[in-house]
Design a protein around this motif. Structure first.
Motif, PDB file in Angstrom:
ATOM      1  N   ILE A 206       0.789  -1.123  -0.084  1.00 15.80           N
ATOM      2  CA  ILE A 206       0.012  -0.139   0.079  1.00 15.80           C
ATOM      3  C   ILE A 206       0.840   1.297   0.083  1.00 15.80           C
ATOM      4  CG2 ILE A 206      -1.642   1.434   1.426  1.00 15.80           C
ATOM      5  CD1 ILE A 206      -2.626  -1.529   2.541  1.00 15.80           C
ATOM      6  N   GLU A 207       1.832   1.096   0.809  1.00 13.57           N
ATOM      7  CA  GLU A 207       2.538   2.597   1.292  1.00 13.57           C
ATOM      8  C   GLU A 207       3.680   2.873   0.016  1.00 13.57           C
ATOM      9  OE1 GLU A 207       4.094   3.324   4.732  1.00 13.57           O
ATOM     10  OE2 GLU A 207       2.491   2.935   5.853  1.00 13.57           O
TER      11      GLU A 207
ATOM     12  N   THR B 289       1.311   4.756  -2.098  1.00  9.46           N
ATOM     13  CA  THR B 289       0.649   5.864  -1.551  1.00  9.46           C
ATOM     14  C   THR B 289       1.604   7.125  -0.928  1.00  9.46           C
ATOM     15  OG1 THR B 289       0.119   4.870   0.552  1.00  9.46           O
ATOM     16  CG2 THR B 289      -1.533   4.936  -1.137  1.00  9.46           C
ATOM     17  N   ASN B 290       2.682   6.383  -0.349  1.00  7.14           N
ATOM     18  CA  ASN B 290       3.775   7.545   0.429  1.00  7.14           C
ATOM     19  C   ASN B 290       4.206   8.418  -0.640  1.00  7.14           C
ATOM     20  OD1 ASN B 290       3.120   5.924   2.547  1.00  7.14           O
ATOM     21  ND2 ASN B 290       5.388   5.305   2.844  1.00  7.14           N
TER      22      ASN B 290
ATOM     23  N   CYS C 112       4.067   5.155  -8.220  1.00  7.34           N
ATOM     24  CA  CYS C 112       3.953   5.953  -6.981  1.00  7.34           C
ATOM     25  C   CYS C 112       2.989   7.118  -7.170  1.00  7.34           C
ATOM     26  CB  CYS C 112       5.442   6.494  -6.532  1.00  7.34           C
ATOM     27  SG  CYS C 112       5.225   7.757  -5.133  1.00  7.34           S
ATOM     28  N   GLN C 113       1.872   7.064  -6.426  1.00  9.17           N
ATOM     29  CA  GLN C 113       0.784   8.088  -6.334  1.00  9.17           C
ATOM     30  C   GLN C 113       0.914   9.021  -5.556  1.00  9.17           C
ATOM     31  OE1 GLN C 113      -2.688   5.962  -5.818  1.00  9.17           O
ATOM     32  NE2 GLN C 113      -2.534   4.770  -7.730  1.00  9.17           N
ATOM     33  N   GLY C 114       2.064   9.264  -4.440  1.00  4.26           N
ATOM     34  CA  GLY C 114       2.256  10.218  -3.706  1.00  4.26           C
ATOM     35  C   GLY C 114       3.273  11.475  -4.611  1.00  4.26           C
TER      36      GLY C 114
END
Ligand code: SAJ
Length: 416
Positions: free
Chosen positions: A167-168, A171-172, A195-197
């Motif tokens: 997950i991270e 999202t991170n 990476c969506q962060g």
């Protein structure tokens, strides 16, 4: 940019998830590990350790042909180095795995290649890795000077929490430090694949330090809580109540005390700062010392109680390094259980660890240690020692356990 083939060196807790998530986003990935069993496992679509959802990603990527593993690096446009960075005696960082990786990939590098160091690293390790590469390949350079082909080198430290890695990773936010601005830009393009962060660009030393500082910040805060637990015990007050009340202040957020700080990140990384700035890093060093001293304190408290019993039976609740995982690496709970088994005369250790099926090697051969279910261990115990706040322990019905007749030493505040 051509990111079509990425070679990930090191298929451990970070390298394999990174390889799998790239591969499942359409990148052709070669995973490299010196351990043949790891390589064979990955090529079968298996994962050699527990991490939620990782097995699904690996199996899917291997089946669709975008991920395969090898014991040797192969030609690629991009290399990600995700090898261990332990410390040596005296806490100086051991960069030998990075050096070995750099020298293994150097022969394969072509003009415009990108090399990213992901391993948590002391300040200037990325520059050092580049120096090892350029020593092996004097025909290459970072700036294209003297007609030498240019390569790009960056640092992008991992920041994912074990147990939430898949997950991270997505999202991170990420921090990318480049030895040149172009190297940072190139690395950013690669991480944008999954990476969506937000991806923040900086230089390599700042990126190296950012990662170390994140874990040191947590270590210092935990040390504060651990110190409060000792002071509170001397004052005869409940540290959990104390912290709960203090945290009602809008600008106070104290973490939780425990039996010590485990795992292979928070107990290691602050030493890299201490090693880089020994005269300056006084608070960071002291925090490490406070946290490292906590297991000894717990052992001495249990020993003081054990003296009252002829053959003390000690139920040890939890062996993992933190709640709800099966990871026993650098676990203060495991270290405490082992010391009690060895050092307390005639003690019987009734270990309860719901996330494992058999005792780890360090305890397995001992005639006075048994792996037990919660109820039977507590039922037979003179002393109940809570070391990990696993959900199972927090939610257990304590009424039938007759705790009033037993000594309870609760390092996590769940059974107090
Ligand atoms: N702990 C306490 N009290 C607390 C919180 C934690 O005693 O209030 C203990 C835990 O029981 C454990 C140790 O600290 O023994 C570390 O556990 P953790 O959950 O704080 O951290 P790790 O080691 O699993 O993961 C950390 C994370 N870093 C931060 O949260 C700043 C993760 O994001 C990093 O990616 C990881 O280190 C890493 O690989 O560096």
């Amino acid at each position: 940019m051509n990111t079509t083939t990425v070679c990930v060196v090191g298929l451990g807790y970070i390298g394999l998830p990174t390889a799998a998530i790239l591969a499942s986003n359409g990148v052709n990935v070669i995973g490299v590990d010196i351990n043949e069993r790891t390589v064979d496992a990955v090529n079968r679509g298996d994962v050699p350790f527990v991490e939620p959802d990782l097995a699904t990603y690996v199996a899917g990527a291997v089946t669709q042909g975008s991920l395969r593993a090898s014991t040797k690096p192969e030609p690629a446009q991009t290399y990600i180095v995700a090898v261990p960075t332990p410390f040596m005696d005296g806490h100086a960082p051991d960069l030998s795995y990075i050096q070995a990786a750099a020298e293994a990939i150097a022969p394969h590098l072509e003009a415009d290649a990108l090399v990213i160091l992901e391993s948590t690293s002391p300040p200037r390790a990325t520059q050092q890795m580049a120096d090892w590469i350029l020593t092996a390949r004097p025909d290459l350079s970072l700036d294209g000077s003297e007609g030498r082909a240019r390569i790009h080198v960056a640092h992008c430290p991992e920041r994912v929490l074990p147990g939430r890695v898949m997950i991270e990773l997505v999202t991170n936010d990420r921090i990318v430090g480049g030895l040149t601005p172009e190297a940072a830009e190139r690395a950013k393009e690669l991480y944008q694949v999954f990476c969506q962060g937000e991806i923040h660009l900086t230089d390599t030393v700042t990126a190296e330090m950012a990662k170390l500082v994140e874990n040191s910040y947590r270590d210092v805060n935990i040390a504060f809580a651990n110190e409060l637990s000792l002071i509170s015990a001397d004052l005869g007050i409940d540290v959990w109540e104390l912290i709960r009340l203090a945290n009602h202040h809008p600008r106070v957020d104290i973490l939780q005390p425990g039996p010590g700080v485990g795992g292979h990140c928070i107990a290691v990384d602050p030493w890299f700062i201490v090693d880089a700035a020994p005269e300056r890093a006084r608070l960071i060093r002291t925090a490490r010392e406070v946290n490292d001293a906590k297991p000894e304190y717990v052992v001495s408290r249990v020993k003081a109680h054990a003296n009252r019993f002829k053959t003390p039976r000690i139920a040890v609740l939890g062996l993992a390094f933190k709640p709800d995982i099966d990871d026993l690496r650098e676990s203060p709970a495991l270290a405490i259980a082992t010391r009690l088994a060895v050092e307390v005369d005639d003690a019987v250790i009734l270990a309860v660890e719901p996330h494992i099926d058999e005792l780890p090697g360090v305890l397995a051969g001992r005639p006075n240690v048994e792996l037990r279910e919660l109820e039977s261990a507590v039922d037979e115990a003179d002393i109940v020692l809570v070391l990990v706040d696993h959900t199972q322990f927090r939610q257990a019905d304590r009424t039938p356990l007759h705790l009033g007749e037993k000594v309870v030493v609760d390092t996590k505040g769940v059974w107090r």
